[in-house]
Design an enzyme around this catalytic site. Structure first.
Site, PDB file in Angstrom:
ATOM      1  N   LYS A  22      46.976  28.619  54.946  1.00 24.92           N
ATOM      2  CA  LYS A  22      46.603  27.205  54.877  1.00 24.92           C
ATOM      3  C   LYS A  22      45.717  26.912  53.676  1.00 24.92           C
ATOM      4  O   LYS A  22      45.971  25.988  52.895  1.00 24.92           O
ATOM      5  CB  LYS A  22      45.896  26.794  56.174  1.00 24.92           C
ATOM      6  CG  LYS A  22      45.198  25.466  56.140  1.00 24.92           C
ATOM      7  CD  LYS A  22      46.165  24.311  56.080  1.00 24.92           C
ATOM      8  CE  LYS A  22      45.449  23.016  55.723  1.00 24.92           C
ATOM      9  NZ  LYS A  22      44.175  22.809  56.383  1.00 24.92           N
ATOM     10  N   ASP A  26      48.963  22.705  58.484  1.00 23.77           N
ATOM     11  CA  ASP A  26      47.878  22.623  59.457  1.00 23.77           C
ATOM     12  C   ASP A  26      48.477  22.659  60.863  1.00 23.77           C
ATOM     13  O   ASP A  26      49.686  22.780  61.045  1.00 23.77           O
ATOM     14  CB  ASP A  26      47.041  21.358  59.244  1.00 23.77           C
ATOM     15  CG  ASP A  26      47.883  20.093  59.348  1.00 23.77           C
ATOM     16  OD1 ASP A  26      48.833  20.077  60.147  1.00 23.77           O
ATOM     17  OD2 ASP A  26      47.585  19.123  58.645  1.00 23.77           O
ATOM     18  N   PHE A  43      50.643  13.619  56.167  1.00 20.44           N
ATOM     19  CA  PHE A  43      49.351  14.037  56.728  1.00 20.44           C
ATOM     20  C   PHE A  43      48.404  12.853  56.862  1.00 20.44           C
ATOM     21  O   PHE A  43      47.788  12.652  57.905  1.00 20.44           O
ATOM     22  CB  PHE A  43      48.714  15.118  55.847  1.00 20.44           C
ATOM     23  CG  PHE A  43      47.302  15.442  56.238  1.00 20.44           C
ATOM     24  CD1 PHE A  43      47.044  16.168  57.386  1.00 20.44           C
ATOM     25  CD2 PHE A  43      46.241  14.982  55.472  1.00 20.44           C
ATOM     26  CE1 PHE A  43      45.738  16.449  57.763  1.00 20.44           C
ATOM     27  CE2 PHE A  43      44.937  15.263  55.855  1.00 20.44           C
ATOM     28  CZ  PHE A  43      44.685  15.999  57.001  1.00 20.44           C
TER      29      PHE A  43
END
Length: 383
Positions: A278, A297, A344
């Site tokens: 990540k 994520d 996101f």
DNA sequence: AGGGGACCTCTGC
DNA sequence: GCAGAGGTCCCC
């Protein structure tokens, strides 16, 4: 001997609290650092003394809202070093410069330098930081062509840009981000930043140049733990040491990753303590020109495990992470990271007010759990 | 190779 | 209490 850093306060008697943004009213109050006071006087003697800018002048950037909308670019988790210093206004450091950006409703983005040693360089560095070499209009039109949901989201989230940050400061910011929340990440990043040279204070916020590797090396694990870093204290110390051990220099090593393939860059970053899939993807996307890096994520992972059934019940590892990245790149192309960035942002609670309820992702975490973790459990019980 | 569990700390249910 | 936060490491 903790003498307070020397500061020249430059305040205009009648200036309002927030810097006037309008072209008619271009001067603002600000605080400027007297850089002559330094722990390294010899450096000052060698270099021409930076000229603090007393009268802050706002200048236009000639960038449309469709290319850059500040509220969808700065407070969305790409960087934890910038602050909101006014309505539609954000302030932060870019290298040795301290810059404010302000969005005007129908007049694009304006900027001012609160502190710099060279105004021309500041403007160049600002354009570089804003990643203006890439046209959102162009790449978004390609995303729209292949994804109806992107088209609908983009309608409401115009100007969500990916920044081009300094790799060193991006790396340490995201090492701090692991298994963490934004207020605490910000606090930790502030602590590290405060070891760098003071650049100025705007609207009550202190800003610092990001500390050099040499300065970062002065941080001890104990000091970091006491500052609330928890187990990440060790990551910071070890990553600083690993970077310092690079023959060509840690900063140069990080910059060299810009020339590598995504997977190579990820592999190199992953050798650093505290850098998993990540964090590596975040640094790759936000600092290393790896435009198709996908920060996977927990949310992306949950969506991906439904889109790619084989992943259900598995964990996020470098290998499975690559599967997800490949899937995104297949769908969105070489700027897939920029597409994912918008997806996101659309999930951020802070940005939901910008979207009509019909576009809210109605996936409840409960139902996701049933399909992922629950699925994993069922699989296990089958065996 | 991949799953289990620990890890700092703080917030929200 | 205890999960969860834009995870990662270590061990088996």
């Amino acid at each position: 001997m903790h003498s307070p850093k020397s500061i020249i306060r430059v305040k205009r008697p009648n200036s309002p609290l927030s810097p006037p943004p309008t072209p008619q009213q271009r001067q603002s109050s600000t605080t400027v650092h007297k850089k002559a006071i330094s722990k390294k006087p010899r450096k000052i003697l060698q270099n021409p003394q930076p000229v603090p800018i007393a009268d802050v002048k706002w200048k236009p950037l000639n960038i449309n809202k469709s290319e850059l909308y500040l509220p969808l670019t700065f407070p969305t988790g790409q960087t934890f070093r910038w602050r909101k210093t006014g309505p539609l206004q954000y302030t932060g450091p870019i290298g040795p410069h301290l810059v404010s950006l302000r969005q005007l409703e129908d007049d694009g983005v304006w900027y001012c330098c609160h502190f710099t040693d060279n105004e021309d360089n500041a403007r160049i560095d600002l354009f570089d930081f804003l990643n203006m070499g890439i046209s959102l209009d162009e790449i978004w039109s390609e995303f729209r062509a292949c994804d109806q949901r992107f088209t609908e989201l983009a309608l409401h989230l115009e100007g969500a840009r990916v920044l081009r940050q300094d790799p060193l400061e991006c790396l340490f910011q995201f090492i701090c981000s692991s298994n963490n929340n934004i207020p605490r990440i910000t606090k930790m990043v502030d602590f590290i930043s405060s070891k760098g040279d003071f650049l100025g204070n705007v609207e009550g916020h202190d800003f610092f140049e990001f500390p050099s590797l040499e300065k970062l090396a002065l941080l001890s694990e104990n000091e970091l733990r006491e500052a609330g870093f928890g187990y990440r204290a060790k990551y910071i110390v070890r990553t600083v040491a690993a970077l310092q051990s690079k023959p060509e220099g840690g900063v140069e090593w990080l910059l060299s990753l810009r020339k590598l393939d995504l997977q190579e860059a990820i592999n190199c970053l992953s050798t650093l303590q505290g850098v998993g899939p990540k964090v590596a993807a975040c640094v790759a996307l936000f600092a290393l020109d790896q435009h198709h890096a996908i920060p996977v994520d927990t949310h992306v992972w949950q969506v991906a495990t439904r889109l790619i059934p084989e992943l259900a019940g598995t964990r996020l590892t470098p290998k499975t992470c690559k599967r997800v990245t490949d899937a995104f790149v297949t769908k969105y192309g070489k700027y897939a990271g920029w597409a994912q960035n918008l997806l996101f942002i659309s999930e951020l609670p802070s940005q939901k007010s910008l979207l009509p309820a019909s576009l809210w992702n109605t996936d409840e975490k409960v139902s996701v759990k049933l399909q992922t973790k629950g699925h994993a459990k069922m699989k296990k019980e089958e065996n």
